[in-house]
Design an enzyme around this catalytic site. Sequence first.
Site, PDB file in Angstrom:
ATOM      1  N   GLU A  92       1.136  -1.164   0.092  1.00 30.94           N
ATOM      2  CA  GLU A  92       0.011   0.256   0.094  1.00 30.94           C
ATOM      3  C   GLU A  92       0.865   1.439  -0.105  1.00 30.94           C
ATOM      4  OE1 GLU A  92      -0.005   2.178   3.905  1.00 30.94           O
ATOM      5  OE2 GLU A  92      -2.100   0.890   3.407  1.00 30.94           O
ATOM      6  N   CYS A 124      -3.506  -5.220   3.733  1.00 32.60           N
ATOM      7  CA  CYS A 124      -2.467  -5.191   4.452  1.00 32.60           C
ATOM      8  C   CYS A 124      -2.456  -6.805   3.840  1.00 32.60           C
ATOM      9  CB  CYS A 124      -2.687  -5.538   5.269  1.00 32.60           C
ATOM     10  SG  CYS A 124      -2.437  -3.809   6.943  1.00 32.60           S
ATOM     11  N   HIS A 247      -2.434 -12.346  10.909  1.00 30.57           N
ATOM     12  CA  HIS A 247      -1.853 -10.552  10.399  1.00 30.57           C
ATOM     13  C   HIS A 247      -1.840 -10.008  11.500  1.00 30.57           C
ATOM     14  CE1 HIS A 247      -0.994  -6.900   8.754  1.00 30.57           C
ATOM     15  NE2 HIS A 247      -2.880  -6.756   9.160  1.00 30.57           N
TER      16      HIS A 247
END
Lengths: 359, 386, 131
Positions: A92, A124, A247
């Site tokens: 990103e 993400c 994550h």
Amino acid sequence: MTTPSPKNTSLLRPARPVGFTGYGAYVPRYRLPAKEIARIWTGGKGGTPIKEKAVPGLDEDVVTMSIEAARNALARAGIHAHQLRAVWVGSESHPYAVKPTSTIVAEAIGAVPNVQAGDWEFACKAGTEAIVAAMGMVGSGMADYAMAIGMDTAQGKPGDALEYTAAAGGAAYIIGPAEDSVAVIQASYSYVTDTPDFWRREHQKYPEHGVRFTGEPAYFHHITSAGQTLMEAMGTTPKDYKWAVFHQPNTKFPQRVASQLGFSPEQIEPGLLVTTIGNTYSGSSIIGLTAILDIAQPGDRILLVSFGSGAGSDAFDLLVTEEITERQGKARSTQDYISRRVEIDYAEYVRMRGKITMK
Amino acid sequence: MTDVIIAGIGQTAVNEHWDVSLRELGLFALEAAVRDAGGLKPQALFVGNMLAPNLSRQAHLGALLADFAGLTGIEAVTVEAAGASGGAALRQGYLAVKSGLVDAALVVGVEKFTDVVGSEVEAALSTASDSDFEAMQGMTPTAQAALLMRRYTHEYNVPADGFAGFALTAHANGAGNKNAMFQKAIKPDTYTRASMVSDPVNMFDAAPLADGAAAVLLTRPDLLPPGFPHPLVRIAGSATASDTLALHDRKDMLFFEAAYLSTGKAVKQAGITLDQVDFFEYHDAFSIYAALSLESSGFSIRGHGWKLAADNRITRDGSLPCATMGGLKARGYPGGATGVYQAVEAATQLRGQAGANQLANIRYGMIQSLGGPASTAVTHILEKVS
Amino acid sequence: MEIARHWRLKQQRYGLVGEVCPHCDVKIFPPRDVCPECGGEAKTLYTFSGKGEVYSYTTIYEAPAGYDETAPYTVALVKLEEGPLVTAQLTDVDEESVQIGMPVEMVTRKLRQDGDERGMLVYGYKFRKST
């Protein structure tokens, strides 16, 4: 209207078995302690979501960091860059709004010109998004090797909760035939909905987020859905896995989601890097996996679940092969990068991250 | 072939001339040289300049200066060899007169640094190095000198204040030169306390960049005006040589090959041996360059150049006086004008017009103009005609 | 803008790609197409290992335009293990820890932007202390 129930057919599993032929990590050497951010914005009061985060040097960006991770992955894979049919970079924080990161990376590692190149973006989980696409490319027989990178130099608004964790780092993977892999990808499963928990509009420097909305409806819902569905489909329980990695936007979330899914703290411990490097966004879950692969042994089964805001999760069921032992030492380990640590203060941080108005 | 006489000399003070333009600087020196030569009319003009296209957005200085000097119609071109531009222009003037094709040639060195301020100046200076493989890495001429000085100091075990003698000598001599930028002697502890510019190069190891122009008018002895008032100074030897542009391409960077080659040729042409050279105007843009010039030219064995300065052998009463009017360090470093300043200063010494700085019993003076780390070296031997 | 110039040099810059002389096996960087040893034509590409050691170094405080935002920075002459010297910035180093002879390895980093923040990014080799 009925929601289709997930069945085995929802699994993403290529006709030709594939795996990770090589992997490589990168973490820049600078660290900003969270208490230093707290000193500036809260008078040092209150808890911090992590210990410290990795900050890129003045001459680093997603291109340079991807190049180093890619070189590490190539070294472990033992293949020549010319054998890659794709170089895909998920991020990103691509340095250009228009112009691929991936072409620069491909050129630098010597993969051009007979190669696919493209940049991916999914908050993400852009990195695992690219991994799944690479599975398709190699699994279909279109290519023998494809590289997928997740890398970020994430920025949080000064003073915002995200500033404590938004960090720099990531990993590169070479997806190849299962017989030439350190870990076979036994299956993957992707779970996606339209959930606006976090975003950044065009031309905005810093992202916006839904504060507590980023938790249950976003992070936890997508990761548990993806993880549970994959395990159900594979007929596994958390006990079947030696390691798991989720994550990691902060320390608590992955710990809680692991516990919700039934994993023990020991199973996630080696891959839980957020405390010492921060949330590396597109790199977050997959750099955690590199730290696990660095210590994994043949036969270890690993569950990886990414999360990208917006939102979705990719879950992977991995089985470590005999090849791992020989390839682990062929590039710098993730813990080596983490221990290569130079602490900076907030003033150095604002200079390095371009937060000082120079003109 | 004919002798080439330095018939006229002229110079501006070296300084930050905020109120004077490039063309005015050049014109001042040019007119002074013509006047000094008794009004001799030149047929050719060679302009030594390094950075006018970058710093003054002005190329084509030959036509510009000929025009402003009222000399429109004569042959006029710019000669560029980075910091050696002045020496290179002098050699062009010398060749023109020596060949007999030109009766009288004007050589003007001019540099105007102060039309641009800030980091653009460093960027302009770095164009003299290898743009793709040195400047691209953020290198500067000062950093090049620092790399050389660090390696030199490492190989020859030079003490921290080992190079102080160059700055001390230069500033002592600058005190007697009304055209010098710095006209005050310094003390040894001024050197040791100086702040670092690019370690180990400190403020007193680097010559100050400044504006200036110098000119010489060259001609044949038979064309001198009747009653020519000055003792005659001739160019007895002239040579130029080149070396790799980038430092990293050299097999042995602690030896200025181009200085060695051009000195050898110039001395041979003059028909003398090196020990007959009575004084040496070297190109001390950095004190390490002075040391390497002394060694490469043959005045010292390798690794001992700094000792000539440390042992007071380059002062005015030393065995080889150097930088007798202050050198680049104290007179100032006016880029591509420097080589012509050296010629003006050496001629001044040989004519016996150096005032407080006058050397006694001199016949041969050697001047050496360097471009970059001696990627170009231009060496001339000037002789007082007895 | 100097697009073509940077583009033309990308292989050398990104990956330390030089040449090897097919006649006497001398490794050449930067590439010059003519062997500095034997004078023969040398256009065979050769990718350097990126390993070397510091031959000399200094720190730049007054940087040229285009580099002032990253000053101060350390530059060095690096002696590559294959022979040639290369001029390059050192990165990820603390100035006081640099020494002549220090082993270094090549990394690809951002050198500058071409012009202002609208210009292309120029990447190239730098060296860091090797471990």
